[in-house]
Enzyme design. Structure first.
Site, PDB file in Angstrom:
ATOM      1  CE  LYS A  22      -2.621   0.938   3.826  1.00 17.49           C
ATOM      2  NZ  LYS A  22      -2.477   2.334   4.262  1.00 17.49           N
ATOM      3  CB  SER A  23       3.773   2.376   2.014  1.00 15.53           C
ATOM      4  OG  SER A  23       3.204   2.459   3.281  1.00 15.53           O
ATOM      5  NE  ARG A  27       6.051   6.924   0.523  1.00 17.07           N
ATOM      6  CZ  ARG A  27       5.199   6.711   1.530  1.00 17.07           C
ATOM      7  NH1 ARG A  27       4.169   5.894   1.367  1.00 17.07           N
ATOM      8  NH2 ARG A  27       5.346   7.321   2.693  1.00 17.07           N
ATOM      9  N   GLY A  94      -4.752   8.415   5.655  1.00 22.68           N
ATOM     10  CA  GLY A  94      -3.844   9.450   6.138  1.00 22.68           C
ATOM     11  C   GLY A  94      -2.712   9.695   5.146  1.00 22.68           C
ATOM     12  NE  ARG A 122      -4.981   8.847  11.085  1.00 15.95           N
ATOM     13  CZ  ARG A 122      -4.465   7.983  10.223  1.00 15.95           C
ATOM     14  NH1 ARG A 122      -5.239   7.414   9.298  1.00 15.95           N
ATOM     15  NH2 ARG A 122      -3.199   7.688  10.269  1.00 15.95           N
ATOM     16  CB  SER A 166       5.093  10.872  11.022  1.00 16.86           C
ATOM     17  OG  SER A 166       4.211  10.830   9.922  1.00 16.86           O
ATOM     18  CD  GLN A 168       0.472   8.687   7.043  1.00 14.00           C
ATOM     19  OE1 GLN A 168      -0.125   9.602   7.605  1.00 14.00           O
ATOM     20  NE2 GLN A 168      -0.067   7.501   6.860  1.00 14.00           N
ATOM     21  CG  ASP A 313       1.076   0.478   9.485  1.00 15.41           C
ATOM     22  OD1 ASP A 313       0.665   1.344  10.284  1.00 15.41           O
ATOM     23  OD2 ASP A 313       1.348   0.733   8.301  1.00 15.41           O
ATOM     24  NE  ARG A 344      -4.329   0.845  13.702  1.00 14.47           N
ATOM     25  CZ  ARG A 344      -3.737   0.953  12.518  1.00 14.47           C
ATOM     26  NH1 ARG A 344      -2.423   0.978  12.438  1.00 14.47           N
ATOM     27  NH2 ARG A 344      -4.467   1.024  11.418  1.00 14.47           N
TER      28      ARG A 344
HETATM   29  C1  S3P Z   1       2.663   5.178   6.099  1.00 14.66           C
HETATM   30  C2  S3P Z   1       3.304   5.549   7.245  1.00 14.66           C
HETATM   31  C3  S3P Z   1       2.855   5.166   8.593  1.00 14.66           C
HETATM   32  C4  S3P Z   1       1.858   4.027   8.564  1.00 14.66           C
HETATM   33  C5  S3P Z   1       0.840   4.179   7.483  1.00 14.66           C
HETATM   34  C6  S3P Z   1       1.485   4.307   6.121  1.00 14.66           C
HETATM   35  C7  S3P Z   1       3.189   5.644   4.814  1.00 14.66           C
HETATM   36  O1  S3P Z   1       2.273   6.290   9.223  1.00 14.66           O
HETATM   37  O2  S3P Z   1       1.214   3.897   9.806  1.00 14.66           O
HETATM   38  O3  S3P Z   1      -0.026   3.058   7.466  1.00 14.66           O
HETATM   39  O4  S3P Z   1       2.814   5.081   3.774  1.00 14.66           O
HETATM   40  O5  S3P Z   1       4.003   6.578   4.824  1.00 14.66           O
HETATM   41  P1  S3P Z   1       3.164   7.384  10.008  1.00 14.66           P
HETATM   42  O6  S3P Z   1       4.426   7.475   9.290  1.00 14.66           O
HETATM   43  O7  S3P Z   1       2.432   8.665   9.995  1.00 14.66           O
HETATM   44  O8  S3P Z   1       3.313   6.826  11.392  1.00 14.66           O
END
Ligand code: S3P
Length: 432
Positions: A22-23, A27, A94, A122, A166, A168, A313, A344
């Site tokens: 997914k990540s 991207r 997110g 969030r 983070s 993200q 995760d 969580r």
């Molecule tokens: C993710 C980063 C993580 C993760 C999320 C996906 C990403 O969050 O929990 O499911 O794809 O960059 P954080 O980096 O905000 O903790």
């Protein structure tokens, strides 16, 4: 929809593959489409979070021909994205909200980013603050979504020390930094997942990484075909089911083995799991390989806070595994879990207690006293609308001789659309 789960109690020997991570999928669309040109993405997952990003990118004017797991992208390049978009729906994601915000602010595009009930709760101040420091005009109520992004002068690069761990936030700043004047440098306290850095590198951008410091500036990038390795965060639930089941052995091929994402496996090895993994290929900077996992007796361990971002995760799943391991498992520095799709820490605690398992916790710390045992009572699990909670406790059900019922199963489509097909190797499943 509820699912009723009960173990099959038969020998399991399976060979599995998973849809793309997914990540990386987010991207592949957001960073991949910065370059003008056409490219193909193979093994793109159909999970709801990734489709949220796909729909946002289409609104920018990126042509995406979606044919199951193969996607053809034709991008006008960031200089030719539409300049005013109305509202973009990030759904539950997110990653979509935060990375898109960096992209829109960096391109000077006017838009509103909104999302569902959970996403609206969030924290977004963590991206609003650094992006505003770069010159972005972002307004919101209480630093929550919806975020309104206004046209502004081109952004200016910054040096930014991350106050939270983070990926993200880091990625949002790096994407904006790529589009800004001058250099942008982000300094992490602890390592977080590095798919953004790897994607920029794979596309040929000028990005420099020295330990926990990452610097980026505007440079030429070229559209490039991509293959997305299997999602190790989805595989994590089946690995756990294999470890907890009797007489079971699974092999997973073509799975992502990025160093910052395979820490889950390293922790399981420390817990005594019968696991083996090997990197066999590197594609667009990402390591790919296989994992083998067999039934195991686990023991409790202490997990320090510097490792938490690399298993962020997987903590619900590790907490469940800890409850069936002999001795005590301690998780330190897990406060970020409060800001995920659900709180969580609370969600794990409530469901472990419903299963009659033993833990104590605070805002940033969790201790689980485990025992290598089988449960024998009907257990009702509350997903809290959170995919990783539903999936972690579905994996737990292999250790319950009675029925385990998980509510709101639809939420698992956020990250893992065909999870029941995988769990049916281990479990008898009925839906109601
Ligand atoms: C993710 C980063 C993580 C993760 C999320 C996906 C990403 O969050 O929990 O499911 O794809 O960059 P954080 O980096 O905000 O903790």
């Amino acid at each position: 929809m509820k699912v009723k789960l009960q173990p099959k109690n038969q020998t399991i020997k399976s060979m599995l593959e998973f849809k793309g991570d997914k990540s990386i999928a987010h991207r592949a669309l957001i960073i991949g489409a910065l370059a003008k040109g056409k490219y193909k993405i193979s093994n793109f997952p159909d999970s709801m979070d990734c489709l949220s990003t796909l729909n946002c990118m289409r609104k920018l004017g990126v042509n995406i021909d979606y044919r199951g797991s193969g996607i053809l992208v034709s991008s006008p390049g960031y200089e030719n994205f539409k300049s005013s978009l109305g509202t973009l729906d990030a759904g539950n994601s997110g990653t979509t909200a935060r990375l898109m915000c960096g992209l829109l602010a960096g391109c000077g595009i006017e838009a509103v980013i909104d999302g569902d009930y959970s996403l609206r709760k969030r924290p977004m101040g963590r991206i609003i603050q650094p992006l505003s420091q770069m010159g972005a005009q972002i307004s919101s109520e209480n630093s929550r979504i919806p975020l309104s992004i206004k046209k502004a002068n081109p952004l200016i690069g910054i040096n930014y020390e991350m106050p939270v761990d983070s990926a993200q936030v880091k990625s949002s700043i790096l994407i904006a930094g790529f589009l800004a004047h001058g250099h942008t440098t982000v300094l992490e306290k602890n390592f977080t997942r590095d798919h953004t850095e790897k994607m920029f590198k794979a596309l040929g951008s000028d990005i420099e990484i020295v330990d926990k410091s990452i610097s980026i500036k505007k440079s030429n990038i070229k559209a490039k075909d991509m293959y997305i390795p299997g999602d190790i965060s989805s595989a994590a639930f089946l690995i756990a089911a294999a470890l907890l089941s009797k007489d079971s052995s699974i092999r997973i091929n073509n799975i992502l083995l990025n160093k910052r994402r395979r820490k889950y496996l390293d922790i399981l090895l420390l817990m005594g799991a019968d696991i083996e993994y090997k990197v066999s290929d590197i594609y667009n900077e990402e390591e790919i390989g296989y994992i083998e996992a067999k039934s195991s007796s686990l023991k409790g361990i202490s997990i320090s806070k510097d490792i938490i971002p690399s298993i962020i995760d997987e903590i619900p799943m590790l907490a469940v595994l800890a409850a069936f391991s002999s001795g005590k498992t301690v998780f330190e520095g897990i406060q970020e879990l409060k800001y995920k799709e659900s709180n969580r820490i609370e969600a794990v605690a409530e469901n472990l207690k419903a299963a009659g398992l033993c833990l104590s916790y605070s805002d940033e710390h969790m201790e689980i006293i485990g025992e290598n045992k089988f449960l024998e009572k009907e257990i009702h699990i509350k997903s809290f609308g959170d995919h990783r909670i539903a999936l972690a406790f579905a994996a737990m059900s292999v250790r319950n001789k009675n029925i385990t019922i998980v509510d709101n199963w639809e939420c698992t489509n956020i990250s893992f659309t065909d999870s029941l097909k995988y769990f049916s190797e281990f479990l008898n499943i009925t839906t109601c």
